[in-house]
Design an enzyme around this catalytic site. Structure first.
Site, PDB file in Angstrom:
ATOM      1  N   LYS A  32       0.749  -1.233   0.005  1.00 41.32           N
ATOM      2  CA  LYS A  32      -0.341   0.073   0.110  1.00 41.32           C
ATOM      3  C   LYS A  32       0.892   1.122   0.006  1.00 41.32           C
ATOM      4  O   LYS A  32       0.756   2.026  -0.653  1.00 41.32           O
ATOM      5  CB  LYS A  32      -0.806  -0.011   1.208  1.00 41.32           C
ATOM      6  N   HIS A  37       2.705   5.948  -2.590  1.00 40.94           N
ATOM      7  CA  HIS A  37       3.626   7.032  -2.381  1.00 40.94           C
ATOM      8  C   HIS A  37       4.880   6.942  -3.408  1.00 40.94           C
ATOM      9  O   HIS A  37       5.581   7.903  -3.516  1.00 40.94           O
ATOM     10  CB  HIS A  37       4.088   7.157  -1.012  1.00 40.94           C
ATOM     11  N   LYS A  66      -9.080  11.372  -1.707  1.00 44.94           N
ATOM     12  CA  LYS A  66      -7.968  11.406  -0.722  1.00 44.94           C
ATOM     13  C   LYS A  66      -7.748  12.940  -0.784  1.00 44.94           C
ATOM     14  O   LYS A  66      -7.223  13.442  -1.645  1.00 44.94           O
ATOM     15  CB  LYS A  66      -6.912  10.532  -0.937  1.00 44.94           C
ATOM     16  N   ASN A  69      -1.670  13.756  -0.513  1.00 41.22           N
ATOM     17  CA  ASN A  69      -0.910  12.608  -0.686  1.00 41.22           C
ATOM     18  C   ASN A  69       0.449  13.193  -1.467  1.00 41.22           C
ATOM     19  O   ASN A  69       0.468  14.290  -1.938  1.00 41.22           O
ATOM     20  CB  ASN A  69      -1.641  11.593  -1.759  1.00 41.22           C
ATOM     21  N   HIS A 144       4.328   3.407   6.123  1.00 40.20           N
ATOM     22  CA  HIS A 144       3.407   4.747   6.253  1.00 40.20           C
ATOM     23  C   HIS A 144       4.536   5.904   6.057  1.00 40.20           C
ATOM     24  O   HIS A 144       5.417   6.108   6.522  1.00 40.20           O
ATOM     25  CB  HIS A 144       2.747   4.678   7.567  1.00 40.20           C
TER      26      HIS A 144
END
EC number: 4.6.1.18
Length: 149
Positions: A32, A37, A66, A69, A144
């Site tokens: 993810k 990213h 979203k 980002n 993350h």
């Protein structure tokens, strides 16, 4: 004899499939992170539509827009190496965050104020900044993007 064997094996097969199936196709935290990213192929090339295109192609506008980002334009190996650099406290107080030792090429995408789902429109801004990532797993990899500084 063959039918009896089939009648015994079929329920076992169904049970096994029910146990294995939930993990099939499930995106890991590391996957993810890469999807949301990483864009090692280059920069946004100052294209005002870069964020609109990338946010859509990376499935970040499917059910809602979203709001913010960041895409990192560096090799994946360089970003993974951040997990062995300066240890810092994450925004949530955890201690599994790491700050890049050098500034990286990034693109920030911010949802425009008048933008509404399903027409998600983003501002695109390029920077060179340090990033802070949370790392986890074995191997220890980014899961993350915590901040840019």
């Amino acid at each position: 004899m063959g039918l009896e064997k089939s009648l015994i094996l079929f329920p076992l097969f169904v049970l096994l499939l029910g146990w294995v199936q939930p993990s099939l196709g499930k995106e890991s935290s590391a996957q993810k992170f890469e999807r949301q990213h990483m864009d090692s192929s280059g920069s946004s090339n100052n294209s005002p539509t870069y964020c609109n295109q990338m946010m859509k192609s990376r499935s970040m506008t499917k059910e809602s827009c979203k709001p913010v980002n960041t895409f990192v334009h560096e090799p994946l190996e360089d970003v993974q190496a951040i997990c062995s650099q300066e240890n810092v406290t994450c925004k949530n107080g955890n201690r599994n965050c790491y700050k890049s030792s050098s500034a990286l090429h990034i693109t920030d995408c911010h949802l425009k104020g008048n933008s509404k789902y399903p027409n998600c429109n983003y501002n695109t801004n390029q920077y060179q900044k340090h990033i802070i990532v949370a790392c986890d797993g074995n191997p220890y990899v980014p899961v993350h993007l915590d901040a840019t500084v």
